[in-house]
Write an enzyme that holds these catalytic residues in place. Structure first.
Site, PDB file in Angstrom:
ATOM      1  N   ASP A 140       0.867  -1.171   0.000  1.00 42.27           N
ATOM      2  CA  ASP A 140       0.000   0.000   0.000  1.00 42.27           C
ATOM      3  C   ASP A 140       0.910   1.230   0.000  1.00 42.27           C
ATOM      4  O   ASP A 140       1.385   1.647  -1.054  1.00 42.27           O
ATOM      5  CB  ASP A 140      -0.869  -0.097   1.270  1.00 42.27           C
ATOM      6  CG  ASP A 140      -2.207   0.589   1.117  1.00 42.27           C
ATOM      7  OD1 ASP A 140      -2.207   1.735   0.664  1.00 42.27           O
ATOM      8  OD2 ASP A 140      -3.226  -0.021   1.459  1.00 42.27           O
ATOM      9  N   VAL A 157      -9.588  -3.015  -0.701  1.00 37.03           N
ATOM     10  CA  VAL A 157      -9.786  -4.373  -1.196  1.00 37.03           C
ATOM     11  C   VAL A 157      -9.717  -5.388  -0.053  1.00 37.03           C
ATOM     12  O   VAL A 157      -8.993  -5.187   0.931  1.00 37.03           O
ATOM     13  CB  VAL A 157      -8.769  -4.750  -2.304  1.00 37.03           C
ATOM     14  CG1 VAL A 157      -9.165  -4.145  -3.623  1.00 37.03           C
ATOM     15  CG2 VAL A 157      -7.358  -4.356  -1.914  1.00 37.03           C
TER      16      VAL A 157
HETATM   17  C1  PRP Z   1      -0.963  -5.093   5.492  1.00 39.29           C
HETATM   18  C2  PRP Z   1      -0.238  -5.861   4.411  1.00 39.29           C
HETATM   19  C3  PRP Z   1       1.125  -5.266   4.408  1.00 39.29           C
HETATM   20  C4  PRP Z   1       0.868  -3.839   4.863  1.00 39.29           C
HETATM   21  C5  PRP Z   1       0.875  -2.960   3.671  1.00 39.29           C
HETATM   22  O1  PRP Z   1      -0.717  -5.703   6.708  1.00 39.29           O
HETATM   23  O2  PRP Z   1      -0.188  -7.233   4.677  1.00 39.29           O
HETATM   24  O3  PRP Z   1       1.979  -5.920   5.301  1.00 39.29           O
HETATM   25  O4  PRP Z   1      -0.419  -3.782   5.457  1.00 39.29           O
HETATM   26  O5  PRP Z   1       0.726  -1.634   4.063  1.00 39.29           O
HETATM   27  P1  PRP Z   1       1.809  -0.503   3.726  1.00 39.29           P
HETATM   28  O6  PRP Z   1       2.386  -0.794   2.378  1.00 39.29           O
HETATM   29  O7  PRP Z   1       0.976   0.748   3.719  1.00 39.29           O
HETATM   30  O8  PRP Z   1       2.821  -0.493   4.803  1.00 39.29           O
HETATM   31  P2  PRP Z   1      -1.524  -5.353   8.033  1.00 39.29           P
HETATM   32  O9  PRP Z   1      -0.687  -4.423   8.866  1.00 39.29           O
HETATM   33  O10 PRP Z   1      -2.921  -4.917   7.709  1.00 39.29           O
HETATM   34  O11 PRP Z   1      -1.531  -6.744   8.773  1.00 39.29           O
HETATM   35  P3  PRP Z   1      -2.223  -8.122   8.337  1.00 39.29           P
HETATM   36  O12 PRP Z   1      -1.391  -8.707   7.219  1.00 39.29           O
HETATM   37  O13 PRP Z   1      -2.173  -8.952   9.569  1.00 39.29           O
HETATM   38  O14 PRP Z   1      -3.645  -7.808   7.887  1.00 39.29           O
END
Ligand code: PRP
Length: 176
Positions: A99, A149
């Site tokens: 992201d 998403v």
């Molecule tokens: C999500 C995804 C990435 C991160 C991306 O993890 O798996 O690790 O966010 O976001 P960024 O590019 O803005 O840093 P999340 O922290 O939601 O944890 P999860 O995988 O347990 O849902």
């Protein structure tokens, strides 16, 4: 590389098969350790690993943005560390989505500090419009628009991770 959202099971399967074949070719000499980033990467890790015709190892990390509920602060803490040593090894980080890129930037620096031979990234999804840092990503499944998403590992309040496809969450679910 395709640009699409949402994505059905067949599209995901086909693209991961392509990436898996590419990884098998790129790492034929020295297979990588796949490092899945929990929790979201569970699905892509399971499918991608099975599409790589090499003896890959699998390990896991869980990281979280530090402190407040605001994600992607770039300040990260390790909730679960790797169980193995990556010194001198080819590491391939497996992510569900990039992201802002801030979490991954931190994870990359952290893993590189452990003396691996190489560290590369494979992600099923990437949102180019949301990028806040430049990251060189070797394997990208799909570049998608900057929408909320869910599915295929991605959650909203811990739900929907088990959907076998990627969908766009209706605004009414998360806006009052
Ligand atoms: C999500 C995804 C990435 C991160 C991306 O993890 O798996 O690790 O966010 O976001 P960024 O590019 O803005 O840093 P999340 O922290 O939601 O944890 P999860 O995988 O347990 O849902």
């Amino acid at each position: 590389m395709s640009t699409a959202s949402p994505l059905d099971e067949q599209q995901i399967r086909d693209r991961l098969a392509e990436i898996g074949a590419q990884i098998a070719a790129d790492y034929a000499e020295e297979p990588p350790i796949l490092v899945g980033v929990l929790k979201g990467a569970v699905m892509v890790m399971a499918d991608l690993a099975r599409s790589i015709d090499l003896k890959v190892e699998m390990d896991w990390m869980a990281v979280s943005s530090y402190g407040s509920g605001t994600k992607s602060s770039g300040v990260v803490r390790i909730l679960k560390d790797l169980s193995g040593d990556i010194t001198g090894r080819n590491v391939l980080i497996v992510e569900d989505i990039i992201d802002s890129g801030l979490t991954l930037k931190w994870s990359l620096a952290n893993l590189r500090s452990r003396g691996p031979k190489s560290v590369e990234i494979a992600t099923s999804l990437r949102k180019p419009e949301a990028a806040r840092v430049e990251i060189d990503v070797k394997y990208v499944g799909f570049d998608i628009p900057n929408e909320f998403v869910i599915g295929y590992g991605l959650d909203h309040a811990e739900n929907y991770r088990n959907l076998p496809y990627v969908g766009v969450l209706a605004r009414s679910v998360y806006e009052d």
